[in-house]
Design an enzyme around this catalytic site. Structure first.
Site, PDB file in Angstrom:
ATOM      1  CB  THR A 240      45.127   8.581  18.605  1.00 44.25           C
ATOM      2  OG1 THR A 240      46.444   8.404  18.082  1.00 44.25           O
ATOM      3  CG2 THR A 240      44.240   7.424  18.187  1.00 44.25           C
ATOM      4  CB  CYS A 328      35.061  25.080  37.005  1.00 46.08           C
ATOM      5  SG  CYS A 328      34.032  24.408  35.727  1.00 46.08           S
TER       6      CYS A 328
HETATM    7  N1  PLP Z   1      31.397  26.453  29.201  1.00 46.39           N
HETATM    8  C1  PLP Z   1      30.302  26.384  29.969  1.00 46.39           C
HETATM    9  C2  PLP Z   1      29.176  27.370  29.772  1.00 46.39           C
HETATM   10  C3  PLP Z   1      30.197  25.401  30.950  1.00 46.39           C
HETATM   11  O1  PLP Z   1      29.109  25.336  31.727  1.00 46.39           O
HETATM   12  C4  PLP Z   1      31.274  24.484  31.120  1.00 46.39           C
HETATM   13  C5  PLP Z   1      31.246  23.462  32.191  1.00 46.39           C
HETATM   14  O2  PLP Z   1      30.860  23.719  33.298  1.00 46.39           O
HETATM   15  C6  PLP Z   1      32.393  24.592  30.275  1.00 46.39           C
HETATM   16  C7  PLP Z   1      32.408  25.590  29.331  1.00 46.39           C
HETATM   17  C8  PLP Z   1      33.556  23.645  30.400  1.00 46.39           C
HETATM   18  O3  PLP Z   1      33.233  22.393  29.877  1.00 46.39           O
HETATM   19  P1  PLP Z   1      34.057  21.070  30.288  1.00 46.39           P
HETATM   20  O4  PLP Z   1      33.633  20.721  31.660  1.00 46.39           O
HETATM   21  O5  PLP Z   1      33.630  20.045  29.287  1.00 46.39           O
HETATM   22  O6  PLP Z   1      35.495  21.390  30.154  1.00 46.39           O
END
Ligand code: PLP
Length: 388
Positions: A240, A328
């Site tokens: 959804t 991340c």
């Molecule tokens: N790709 C890039 C270049 C990013 O900087 C990020 C986030 O840090 C992502 C992908 C991942 O995005 P999301 O945090 O929305 O999963």
């Protein structure tokens, strides 16, 4: 304590109050499921369609070419896995080309595809983190089924020549995916001018909320869905649709594009002032990424001999929030794969720092950053063991 200075706009951005406002009715009165046949469902469905149209205007594509996802990571996964599976199923080949500096949302997926029988070329980059159209063209083979190159690097800010790479690929009819997560509000997003076939975006990077993103997929591009279990979004992504989040993302993208020229004009002087003053004040500092072909608000460094993470922790203590590399991978003790690919000296690899300005950043914040960073670099330098 005085105001917290947020200098990490590549990690995420604060939500624009106009985005919150645009989402408001969809949490309460307009709560329908877009798939329902009654009036509540129809109202929600119409809202999602209007969001598609708004987004399509910014991207210069058809509304039906947009797939809503949960964010940048899902969009990247869908693009790589979806195209790889669909192309392989059609017997078109198993060769994929990407770069050594992609975000993990592309890099790790490419590596996993390689573990599952795809042949992946990770293109090396120059000292700034760029690939050239010639380099991409030279890597292509008759069995190449997908090329994925990021628009702008999240760790070092470098911008790739996407339109020129896309032109090479379009001439050879090879699908081209671009992770453009860092681009909205800062770089042009016209998918026709960029010559791209698939493009990933994530709302929380452009003053929208977390948990919503999109993948632009050019009409007739073979794509195997990665989330199944419903007929939503033309069978390409089941589930959804989160109506409120979609409405917020459309508003955020519309604002990002409308205010892009103004934002860029504001950010470039802040970025360049920060870079110039940090390089002048801290002898260990070296700029990472391209000096000019870089994201307007992005200042990144590798400090020789200093520990980036411990300086960043101390910066936080004085009210300045910034990070090393990708949000991340924070906290890991491994050097960044991006800095390694750029060929940064080994004694600078743990000194990674990135200060990313946003639309609310001010020259006074740059002053405070330069002051505190200089003091902290001095203190950390003094704590280093002497070699004599
Ligand atoms: N790709 C890039 C270049 C990013 O900087 C990020 C986030 O840090 C992502 C992908 C991942 O995005 P999301 O945090 O929305 O999963």
């Amino acid at each position: 304590m005085s105001e917290f200075i947020y200098l990490d706009h590549s990690a995420t951005t604060p939500v624009d109050p106009r985005v919150v406002e645009a989402m408001q009715p969809y949490w309460t009165s307009m709560f329908g499921n877009p798939a329902s046949l009654h009036s509540a469902g129809k109202a929600a469905g119409a809202a999602v369609e209007s969001a598609r149209e708004t987004i399509a205007r910014v991207l210069n594509c058809a509304p039906s070419e947009i797939i809503f996802t949960s964010g940048g990571t899902e969009s990247d996964n869908l693009a790589l896995r979806g195209v790889a599976a669909a192309q392989a199923a059609r017997g078109r080949g198993r060769h994929i080309v990407t770069t050594a500096v992609e975000h993990h949302a592309v890099y790790d997926v490419a590596q996993e595809l390689a573990d599952h029988g795809f042949d992946v070329t990770f293109l090396p980059v120059d000292e700034y983190g760029r690939v050239t159209p010639e380099q991409v063209a030279a890597a292509l083979r008759p069995d190449t089924i997908l090329v994925s190159v990021m628009y702008a690097n999240n760790e070092v800010g470098t911008i790739n020549p996407i339109s020129a790479i896309g032109a090479e690929l379009r001439a050879r009819r090879i699908p081209f995916h671009v992770d453009a997560v860092q681009a909205p509000g800062l770089l042009p997003l016209d998918v026709a001018a960029l010559n791209v076939d698939l493009l990933s975006l994530s709302a929380h990077k452009f003053y929208g909320v977390k948990g919503i993103g999109l993948l632009y997929v050019r009409r007739a591009m073979p794509l195997q869905p990665q989330i199944v279990g419903g007929t939503q979004q033309g069978h390409r992504r089941a589930g959804t649709e989160p109506v409120a989040l979609i409405m917020g993302m459309a508003k955020a993208l519309e604002l990002a594009e409308a205010e892009r020229t103004e934002t860029v004009a504001k950010l470039i002087p802040l970025r360049d002032d920060a870079i110039r003053r940090i390089l002048a004040a801290i002898p260990e500092a070296a700029l990472t990424g391209h000096p000019t072909e870089r994201l307007p608000g992005h200042a990144s460094f590798a400090m020789r001999g200093l520990n980036g993470d411990s300086i960043l922790l101390d910066l936080n203590e004085v009210g300045i929030g910034a990070s090393g590399g990708s949000a991340c991978t924070t906290g890991q003790q491994e050097p960044s794969h991006v800095l390694v690919a750029l060929g940064v000296d080994p004694d600078r690899l743990m000194g990674q720092m990135r200060f990313v300005f946003g639309k609310h950043s001010t020259p006074e914040q740059v002053d405070k950053l330069v002051y505190h960073l200089t003091v902290l670099a001095e203190r950390h330098r003094a704590m280093l063991p002497t070699l004599d």
